[in-house]
Design a protein around this motif. Structure first.
Motif, PDB file in Angstrom:
ATOM      1  N   GLN A 249       0.851  -1.191   0.000  1.00  0.00           N
ATOM      2  CA  GLN A 249       0.000   0.000   0.000  1.00  0.00           C
ATOM      3  C   GLN A 249       0.882   1.234   0.000  1.00  0.00           C
ATOM      4  O   GLN A 249       1.922   1.263   0.657  1.00  0.00           O
ATOM      5  N   LEU A 251       0.516   5.662   0.273  1.00  0.00           N
ATOM      6  CA  LEU A 251      -0.276   6.877   0.417  1.00  0.00           C
ATOM      7  C   LEU A 251       0.657   8.080   0.290  1.00  0.00           C
ATOM      8  O   LEU A 251       1.862   7.966   0.548  1.00  0.00           O
ATOM      9  N   ASP A 255      -1.577  13.314   2.790  1.00  0.00           N
ATOM     10  CA  ASP A 255      -2.891  12.698   3.012  1.00  0.00           C
ATOM     11  C   ASP A 255      -2.854  11.876   4.297  1.00  0.00           C
ATOM     12  O   ASP A 255      -3.752  11.962   5.124  1.00  0.00           O
ATOM     13  N   ALA A 256      -1.808  11.071   4.462  1.00  0.00           N
ATOM     14  CA  ALA A 256      -1.706  10.165   5.608  1.00  0.00           C
ATOM     15  C   ALA A 256      -1.489  10.926   6.914  1.00  0.00           C
ATOM     16  O   ALA A 256      -1.948  10.493   7.970  1.00  0.00           O
ATOM     17  N   LYS A 264      -9.966  15.090  -0.498  1.00  0.00           N
ATOM     18  CA  LYS A 264      -9.616  13.835   0.161  1.00  0.00           C
ATOM     19  C   LYS A 264     -10.296  12.713  -0.612  1.00  0.00           C
ATOM     20  O   LYS A 264     -11.517  12.584  -0.576  1.00  0.00           O
ATOM     21  N   LYS A 266     -11.449   8.888  -1.726  1.00  0.00           N
ATOM     22  CA  LYS A 266     -12.078   7.821  -0.933  1.00  0.00           C
ATOM     23  C   LYS A 266     -11.043   6.905  -0.278  1.00  0.00           C
ATOM     24  O   LYS A 266     -11.237   6.406   0.822  1.00  0.00           O
ATOM     25  N   PHE A 267      -9.918   6.685  -0.988  1.00  0.00           N
ATOM     26  CA  PHE A 267      -8.925   5.726  -0.494  1.00  0.00           C
ATOM     27  C   PHE A 267      -8.010   6.285   0.598  1.00  0.00           C
ATOM     28  O   PHE A 267      -7.178   5.569   1.136  1.00  0.00           O
ATOM     29  N   VAL A 268      -8.160   7.556   0.936  1.00  0.00           N
ATOM     30  CA  VAL A 268      -7.256   8.175   1.926  1.00  0.00           C
ATOM     31  C   VAL A 268      -7.717   7.886   3.348  1.00  0.00           C
ATOM     32  O   VAL A 268      -8.903   7.991   3.662  1.00  0.00           O
ATOM     33  N   ARG A 269      -6.776   7.475   4.189  1.00  0.00           N
ATOM     34  CA  ARG A 269      -7.025   7.432   5.626  1.00  0.00           C
ATOM     35  C   ARG A 269      -5.981   8.297   6.312  1.00  0.00           C
ATOM     36  O   ARG A 269      -4.815   8.253   5.956  1.00  0.00           O
ATOM     37  N   ARG A 270      -6.414   9.115   7.294  1.00  0.00           N
ATOM     38  CA  ARG A 270      -5.488   9.956   8.055  1.00  0.00           C
ATOM     39  C   ARG A 270      -4.965   9.199   9.257  1.00  0.00           C
ATOM     40  O   ARG A 270      -5.735   8.776  10.097  1.00  0.00           O
ATOM     41  N   PHE A 271      -3.652   9.063   9.317  1.00  0.00           N
ATOM     42  CA  PHE A 271      -3.037   8.333  10.423  1.00  0.00           C
ATOM     43  C   PHE A 271      -2.454   9.273  11.479  1.00  0.00           C
ATOM     44  O   PHE A 271      -1.974   8.824  12.510  1.00  0.00           O
ATOM     45  N   ASN A 273      -2.625  13.821  12.707  1.00  0.00           N
ATOM     46  CA  ASN A 273      -3.172  15.124  12.345  1.00  0.00           C
ATOM     47  C   ASN A 273      -2.128  16.208  12.580  1.00  0.00           C
ATOM     48  O   ASN A 273      -2.218  17.000  13.502  1.00  0.00           O
TER      49      ASN A 273
END
Ligand SMILES: Nc1nc(=O)c2c([nH]1)NC[C@@H]1CN(c3ccc(C(=O)N[C@@H](CCC(=O)O)C(=O)O)cc3)CN21
Ligand SMILES: CC(C)C(=O)C(=O)O
Ligand SMILES: [Mg+2]
Length: 324
Positions: A249, A251, A255-256, A264, A266-271, A273
């Motif tokens: 994977q 990113l 984005d991450a 943003k 759809k496939f983005v996840r924030r790990f 902030n």
């Protein structure tokens, strides 16, 4: 496909171990960083074969490269041409020049330890003559010390992939959604959603593998197709919006980590902030200066020997007497 028991156990064990190692960052300088085994194309192939997911993050400068190298769980650092948008403020990746890419890739290279280091060839730098494309790839390797180049494209880039591979520049292919072609593709759209385009993508993947690509990025394709291509080709696939069954994977850093405030996908996840963290830091600095609490006269300021200061004061008093 069903895998033998020992393969599953081994990969699960490795995965747990790697997860455990990455629980929390160590304080202070990362002394292990220099001693970790370097990730190679062979390592990546072995990760595919043992079904241990491959991790790739983008980096655009020295500090992000250092962070990507801070855990053995990151396998690849990519100097993505997303640099154009998330770091340089351009509207699209097509505005990025080769010189700009090389400048940033050099900084990333100085901060990278064990991860395999790949950089995108910018839009237009591999679409002219074969000789120009080869020269540009050689410049990226020689000037930035990157280890492989990534190219967006289909069968039309197969000859270039073959040529670069033959002269010792490993190529990662990038198929599916190709952001450098967003105008021709009428936007950033999921690819391979009908029989014809899914079949075309499978064929493209095979052609590029045959041309010598050591790995392939699949961007924004249905998860079923991500799995199908991953099982069909022998080299590792790395997905972004291609579902959970690709070999790895990737990113975009911003984005991450939550520093990209634009669209943003759809496939983005924030790990993390980091945007909130840094804006809190900016406000705290401003508050401390405005309210006079920074710098502290004891802990955050320098002193002069009192005797020396007394002589200084006498000296300036005499000077100003003379003037009067
Ligand atoms: N911050 C950032 N993240 C990225 O992943 C990224 C960039 N920038 N810049 C360069 C390219 C552009 N990318 C993008 C940009 C937008 C979508 C997007 O909007 N996708 C829609 C799908 C729309 C559809 O097919 O209906 C989505 O909602 O996910 C996807 C990839 C990927 N790359
Ligand atoms: C998202 C990855 C695959 C990329 O090409 C980039 O960051 O430019
Ligand atoms: Mg890119």
């Amino acid at each position: 496909m069903s895998w033998p028991y020992f393969v599953r156990v081994t990969s699960r064990t490795i995965r747990r171990q790697r997860r455990w190692m990455s629980v929390r960052p160590k304080e202070g300088p990362d002394e292990d960083a220099q001693s970790r085994p370097k990730v190679t194309i062979q390592t990546l192939q072995a990760l595919k074969e043992s079904r241990v997911p491959i991790t790739m993050l983008t980096a655009y400068d020295y500090p992000t490269a250092v962070s990507c190298s801070s855990t053995p769980s990151i396998d690849i650092t990519l100097v993505g041409d997303s640099l154009a948008q998330v770091c340089l403020g351009y509207k699209s990746t097509t505005q990025l020049t080769l010189d700009e890419m090389i400048h940033h890739a050099k900084a990333v290279s100085r901060g990278t330890t064990h991860p395999f280091l790949v950089a995108d060839m910018p839009f237009g730098s591999y679409s002219g003559s074969m000789d120009d494309a080869v020269n540009n790839a050689v410049r990226m390797v020689r000037e930035s010390q990157i280890e492989a180049v990534k190219l967006e494209g289909g069968e039309e880039i197969a000859d270039l992939v073959r040529r670069l591979t033959s002269i010792g520049i490993p190529v990662m292919a990038h198929i599916g959604l190709m952001p450098q072609r967003h105008v021709a593709l009428s936007g950033y759209k999921v690819q391979g959603r009908n029989v014809a385009s899914a079949k075309a993508l499978v064929r493209t993947a095979s052609v590029l593998e045959e041309a010598g690509a050591f790995s392939m990025v699949l961007e924004a394709v249905p998860k079923e197709l991500g799995r199908y291509i991953t099982e069909k080709i022998a080299v590792p696939t790395i997905g972004i919006g291609a579902g959970p069954w690709t070999n790895g994977q990737v990113l975009v850093w911003d984005d991450a980590m939550g520093t990209w405030l634009g669209h943003k996908a759809k496939f983005v996840r924030r790990f993390a902030n980091l945007q909130i963290a840094r804006e809190t830091g900016v406000q705290s600095f401003a508050n401390a200066v405005k309210d006079g609490s920074f710098p502290d006269p004891q802990r955050e300021s320098y002193t002069i020997d009192p005797a020396e200061w007394a002589r200084f004061m006498e000296d300036v008093a005499i000077d100003s007497d003379g003037e009067a």
